[in-house]
Write a protein that holds these residues in place. Structure first.
Motif, PDB file in Angstrom:
ATOM      1  N   UNK A   1     -38.597 -74.127 -16.303  1.00 38.90           N
ATOM      2  CA  UNK A   1     -39.513 -73.038 -15.981  1.00 38.90           C
ATOM      3  C   UNK A   1     -40.934 -73.578 -15.900  1.00 38.90           C
ATOM      4  N   UNK A   2     -41.556 -73.394 -14.738  1.00 35.10           N
ATOM      5  CA  UNK A   2     -42.968 -73.738 -14.584  1.00 35.10           C
ATOM      6  C   UNK A   2     -43.818 -72.597 -15.112  1.00 35.10           C
ATOM      7  N   UNK A   3     -45.003 -72.921 -15.595  1.00 30.10           N
ATOM      8  CA  UNK A   3     -45.864 -71.852 -16.066  1.00 30.10           C
ATOM      9  C   UNK A   3     -47.217 -72.336 -16.512  1.00 30.10           C
ATOM     10  N   UNK A   4     -48.054 -71.370 -16.792  1.00 26.20           N
ATOM     11  CA  UNK A   4     -49.391 -71.593 -17.332  1.00 26.20           C
ATOM     12  C   UNK A   4     -49.485 -70.796 -18.620  1.00 26.20           C
TER      13      UNK A   4
ATOM     14  N   UNK B   1     -47.715 -67.260 -18.169  1.00 27.32           N
ATOM     15  CA  UNK B   1     -47.369 -66.815 -16.820  1.00 27.32           C
ATOM     16  C   UNK B   1     -46.268 -67.760 -16.363  1.00 27.32           C
ATOM     17  N   UNK B   2     -45.040 -67.271 -16.367  1.00 20.47           N
ATOM     18  CA  UNK B   2     -43.878 -68.121 -16.109  1.00 20.47           C
ATOM     19  C   UNK B   2     -43.301 -67.845 -14.727  1.00 20.47           C
TER      20      UNK B   2
ATOM     21  N   UNK C   1     -49.164 -62.577  -8.412  1.00 24.32           N
ATOM     22  CA  UNK C   1     -48.590 -62.931  -9.704  1.00 24.32           C
ATOM     23  C   UNK C   1     -47.110 -63.226  -9.519  1.00 24.32           C
ATOM     24  N   UNK C   2     -46.802 -64.407  -8.987  1.00 23.92           N
ATOM     25  CA  UNK C   2     -45.386 -64.753  -8.880  1.00 23.92           C
ATOM     26  C   UNK C   2     -44.820 -65.045 -10.260  1.00 23.92           C
ATOM     27  N   UNK C   3     -43.723 -64.438 -10.593  1.00 19.03           N
ATOM     28  CA  UNK C   3     -43.104 -64.697 -11.889  1.00 19.03           C
ATOM     29  C   UNK C   3     -43.242 -63.539 -12.849  1.00 19.03           C
TER      30      UNK C   3
ATOM     31  N   UNK D   1     -39.122 -78.594 -24.718  1.00 17.85           N
ATOM     32  CA  UNK D   1     -38.544 -79.218 -23.523  1.00 17.85           C
ATOM     33  C   UNK D   1     -37.430 -78.396 -22.884  1.00 17.85           C
ATOM     34  N   UNK D   2     -36.755 -77.563 -23.661  1.00 23.02           N
ATOM     35  CA  UNK D   2     -35.708 -76.709 -23.097  1.00 23.02           C
ATOM     36  C   UNK D   2     -36.274 -75.778 -22.024  1.00 23.02           C
TER      37      UNK D   2
END
Length: 113
Positions: free
Chosen positions: A85-88, A8-9, A50-52, A79-80
């Motif tokens: 991008x934040x995510x789970x 989930x990005x 669900x943002x993203x 790392x790129x």
């Protein structure tokens, strides 16, 4: 048993690092027989929030999925994405062939006492 990974990005704006990550990720998955089932589609939220966007990957089994994620090749490019991008991300097994939810419900009902 087939295993899946869902990412989930959030804040998925493209930049040079993200494009490089996307260009290289398939090569890291191929040795582990990983494949994309969904890759950043527009999502329709029908319950909750669900943002993203979402990425859905399939692997032959959970061991292959874990080995891919831990591989030096994937860790090199990770790392790129993480810088931008934040995510789970979750990993889980699928259901076996012939799975029937009514049988699961019967077992659950029997355990209710």
């Amino acid at each position: 048993m087939t295993a899946y990974a869902i990412a989930h990005l959030k804040n998925t704006a493209a930049n040079a690092d993200v494009v490089d990550y996307i260009a290289r990720i398939q090569g890291t998955m191929d040795p582990f027989q990983g494949r994309f089932l969904a890759h950043g589609p527009k999502v329709e939220v029908i319950e909750g929030e669900w943002p993203g966007t979402v990425v859905l990957l399939e692997f032959p089994d959970a061991d292959a999925a874990r080995a891919w994620y831990a591989s030096p090749e994937y860790q090199e490019i990770l790392p790129l994405r993480l810088r931008h991008i934040d995510g789970d991300i979750i990993l889980f097994d699928g259901v076996p062939p012939g799975y029937d939810a009514t049988i699961t419900a019967e077992r659950m009902r029997a355990n209710l006492g």
